[in-house]
Enzyme design. Structure first.
Site, short mmCIF file in Angstrom:
data_model
loop_
_atom_site.label_atom_id
_atom_site.label_comp_id
_atom_site.label_asym_id
_atom_site.label_seq_id
_atom_site.Cartn_x
_atom_site.Cartn_y
_atom_site.Cartn_z
N ARG A 138 0.81 -1.24 0.00
CA ARG A 138 0.00 0.00 0.00
C ARG A 138 0.83 1.27 0.00
O ARG A 138 0.32 2.35 0.29
CB ARG A 138 -0.98 0.03 1.17
CG ARG A 138 -1.98 -1.10 1.13
CD ARG A 138 -3.15 -0.81 2.03
NE ARG A 138 -4.00 -1.98 2.10
CZ ARG A 138 -3.81 -2.97 2.97
NH1 ARG A 138 -2.85 -2.91 3.86
NH2 ARG A 138 -4.61 -4.01 2.96
N LYS A 160 3.50 11.91 -10.30
CA LYS A 160 2.75 10.97 -11.14
C LYS A 160 3.60 9.74 -11.40
O LYS A 160 4.75 9.85 -11.81
CB LYS A 160 2.39 11.62 -12.48
CG LYS A 160 1.28 12.64 -12.42
CD LYS A 160 0.95 13.09 -13.84
CE LYS A 160 -0.13 14.13 -13.87
NZ LYS A 160 -0.42 14.56 -15.26
N GLU A 202 10.63 20.16 -23.20
CA GLU A 202 9.74 20.49 -22.07
C GLU A 202 10.21 21.77 -21.37
O GLU A 202 9.40 22.53 -20.83
CB GLU A 202 9.65 19.33 -21.07
CG GLU A 202 9.14 18.01 -21.65
CD GLU A 202 7.62 17.93 -21.84
OE1 GLU A 202 6.89 18.85 -21.44
OE2 GLU A 202 7.17 16.91 -22.42
N LYS A 244 7.61 24.08 -12.72
CA LYS A 244 6.71 22.94 -12.51
C LYS A 244 6.27 22.85 -11.05
O LYS A 244 5.10 22.59 -10.76
CB LYS A 244 7.37 21.62 -12.96
CG LYS A 244 6.35 20.49 -12.94
CD LYS A 244 6.73 19.24 -13.69
CE LYS A 244 5.60 18.21 -13.56
NZ LYS A 244 5.96 16.90 -14.10
N GLU A 254 -4.46 18.19 -11.11
CA GLU A 254 -4.83 18.57 -12.47
C GLU A 254 -6.29 18.99 -12.67
O GLU A 254 -6.87 18.75 -13.72
CB GLU A 254 -4.49 17.43 -13.45
CG GLU A 254 -4.27 17.94 -14.85
CD GLU A 254 -3.53 16.93 -15.71
OE1 GLU A 254 -4.02 16.68 -16.81
OE2 GLU A 254 -2.49 16.43 -15.30
N ARG A 258 -2.77 23.15 -13.35
CA ARG A 258 -1.81 22.14 -13.81
C ARG A 258 -1.97 21.86 -15.31
O ARG A 258 -1.03 21.43 -15.97
CB ARG A 258 -1.93 20.85 -12.98
CG ARG A 258 -0.78 19.86 -13.28
CD ARG A 258 -0.70 18.74 -12.27
NE ARG A 258 0.39 17.82 -12.61
CZ ARG A 258 1.04 17.04 -11.75
NH1 ARG A 258 0.72 17.07 -10.49
NH2 ARG A 258 1.99 16.24 -12.14
N ASN A 262 0.11 21.10 -20.09
CA ASN A 262 -0.27 20.36 -21.30
C ASN A 262 -0.15 21.20 -22.56
O ASN A 262 -0.52 20.73 -23.65
CB ASN A 262 -1.71 19.85 -21.18
CG ASN A 262 -1.82 18.69 -20.20
OD1 ASN A 262 -0.88 17.91 -20.06
ND2 ASN A 262 -2.94 18.61 -19.51
N HIS A 265 0.69 19.69 -25.89
CA HIS A 265 0.48 18.25 -25.75
C HIS A 265 -0.80 17.74 -26.42
O HIS A 265 -0.88 16.55 -26.72
CB HIS A 265 0.46 17.85 -24.28
CG HIS A 265 1.84 17.78 -23.67
ND1 HIS A 265 2.67 18.88 -23.57
CD2 HIS A 265 2.55 16.74 -23.14
CE1 HIS A 265 3.81 18.51 -22.99
NE2 HIS A 265 3.76 17.22 -22.73
N HIS A 269 0.37 14.87 -28.45
CA HIS A 269 -0.01 13.47 -28.22
C HIS A 269 -0.58 12.82 -29.48
O HIS A 269 -0.32 11.65 -29.76
CB HIS A 269 -1.05 13.37 -27.09
CG HIS A 269 -0.45 13.45 -25.71
ND1 HIS A 269 -1.12 14.00 -24.65
CD2 HIS A 269 0.76 13.04 -25.25
CE1 HIS A 269 -0.34 13.93 -23.57
NE2 HIS A 269 0.80 13.35 -23.90
N HIS A 281 8.37 11.86 -27.84
CA HIS A 281 7.49 12.78 -27.13
C HIS A 281 7.95 14.24 -27.22
O HIS A 281 7.16 15.13 -27.54
CB HIS A 281 7.38 12.34 -25.68
CG HIS A 281 6.48 13.20 -24.86
ND1 HIS A 281 5.11 13.15 -24.96
CD2 HIS A 281 6.74 14.16 -23.94
CE1 HIS A 281 4.57 14.03 -24.14
NE2 HIS A 281 5.54 14.66 -23.50
#
Ligand SMILES: NC(=O)c1ccc[n+]([C@@H]2O[C@H](COP(=O)([O-])OP(=O)(O)OC[C@H]3O[C@@H](n4cnc5c(N)ncnc54)[C@H](O)[C@@H]3O)[C@@H](O)[C@H]2O)c1
Ligand SMILES: [Zn+2]
Length: 386
Positions: A138, A160, A202, A244, A254, A258, A262, A265, A269, A281
């Protein structure tokens, strides 16, 4: 260090490690240390922030071969044992099979809740090892030691973690903030030059959304950054981490600001996806930023000239600034297919494509309702894909 004139390049004279504090849910704030040689702080940080009965050092085989020996010795200098857990390098390893195998390996070492994972590597390692730590009994602590520029500039900060599944990238995962992040650009000296440009895409994004001066200084320091100069790289990593950290501190999960991360993106993407992930990417995001700026200009949300400014910055790093530059890796006439891919993206709500748009370089445009992404009709998107 090459400096092309009007803009100051990144500071080359500040080797002292810098510390950025990132806020995370439940008081789980964590420090990010940035600087050449900062890896030497590892034993002290483990003792202060992640003292464990035993450690598991997880990394891809390539990075462990290059840097695993030194890191292993640093971890064991805490007086606690550390086992090594390699996996094959590459995005293909970021899956449930490797998550299960690594978890089984940790169980076999007898690691309990008082264990700690040390993730040494690029974004794949950070996401995979972070997800192992997030789920093991956990959740046990993880320390993030990013070695690629993608990881230092982007993925190691923000909490993340996760894996890819056949249905798509990053679809199974968890928020699991690290106990600390150590970003030592000396570790990235062994990184191939093309990989550096991928991470710097980025950084250009961070400049585009929050800090025009930062964008200009990245371009001015291009040669040193692409060569991996540790001091200049540390300056970029530090500024990007600050951008960031500021954003994820305001919005860890998000719902709001946040989303500005993107930028580039939504289209990026789609480009990545449609190429079957042959377009990396960072390249896809670089192109996405230029096209989304062009879209914003057409919608009269973005100041005219922004797309040209971004395309110059992107091209300076050898990243694609036009769809034509990646055409061989896409199907013919990709416009409609790209739009379809955008409509399928997990960030689309109710079939409507939402795009983060700039007001100008260094500033995101809010919507009338105060939101951070704009609903854009498909036919307007097709205009910039033609
Ligand atoms: N969690 C997040 O917020 C977040 C954000 C951005 C990207 N990501 C994820 O990050 C991943 C991409 O990260 P990446 O580009 O670092 O990929 P990666 O971890 O696969 O690293 C790229 C390549 O560089 C090699 N490498 C890494 N460090 C090296 C070094 N110091 N010297 C020599 N070789 C080195 C690796 O072995 C690998 O072959 C993707 O899976 C993406 O989804 C996550
Ligand atoms: Zn990205």
């Amino acid at each position: 260090v090459a400096d092309s004139g009007e803009h100051p390049s990144l500071d080359t004279s500040a080797p002292a490690p810098e510390r950025v504090q990132v806020k995370a849910g439940g008081g789980a704030d964590y420090p990010v240390l940035v600087g050449p040689g900062v890896l030497d702080e590892l034993p002290d940080l483990l003792r202060e922030r992640a003292l464990a009965h035993r450690y598991a050092l997880v990394g891809d085989a390539r990075v462990l071969e290059l840097h695993g020996g030194r890191v292993h010795a640093l971890v064991e200098s805490t007086g606690r044992p550390c086992t090594l857990h390699p996996f094959p390098a590459g995005e293909r390893s970021k899956n449930r099979e490797h998550w299960a195998r690594l978890t089984d390996e940790l169980l076999a070492t007898g690691m309990g809740r008082d264990g700690c994972v040390v993730a040494l590597g690029g974004g794949v390692t950070g996401d995979l090892a972070g997800f192992v730590a997030a789920t093991y009994m956990r959740g046990i602590p993880v320390a993030q030691l990013p070695t690629s520029l993608v990881a230092m500039i982007d993925s190691a900060v923000g909490g993340k973690t996760g894996v890819d599944v056949p249905q798509g990238k990053n679809l199974v995962g968890a928020f699991h903030p690290p106990r600390f992040v150590l970003a030592d650009p000396e570790l990235a000296l062994t990184l191939p030059r093309e990989e550096r440009a991928q991470g710097l895409a980025e950084a250009l994004k961070h400049g585009a959304i929050q800090d025009a001066e930062y964008l200009a200084s990245l371009v001015a320091s291009r040669d040193a950054l692409l060569e991996g100069d540790p001091t200049v790289t540390a300056g970029a990593v530090l500024t990007s981490v600050q951008v960031k950290a500021r954003v994820v501190t305001l919005d860890e999960r998000e719902g709001g600001i946040r989303q500005i991360l993107n930028f580039g993106h939504t289209l990026g993407h789609a480009v990545e996806h449609l190429s079957g992930y042959r377009i990396p990417h960072g390249s896809a995001v670089a192109l996405g930023m230029v096209l989304e700026a062009r879209l914003g200009e057409r919608l009269e949300v973005t100041e005219p000239g922004t797309a040209v400014a971004l395309s110059r910055a992107v091209a300076a790093f050898g990243l694609p600034a036009e769809l034509a530059a990646v055409a061989p890796l896409l199907p013919p006439d990709p416009g409609a297919l790209l739009l379809e891919a955008m409509q399928l993206d997990k960030k689309v709500r109710g079939g409507e494509v939402r795009v983060v748009l700039l007001a100008q370089v260094g500033e995101v445009a809010r919507t009338g309702a105060g939101g951070w992404s704009h609903p854009v009709p498909g036919d307007r998107i097709l205009e910039v894909l033609g």
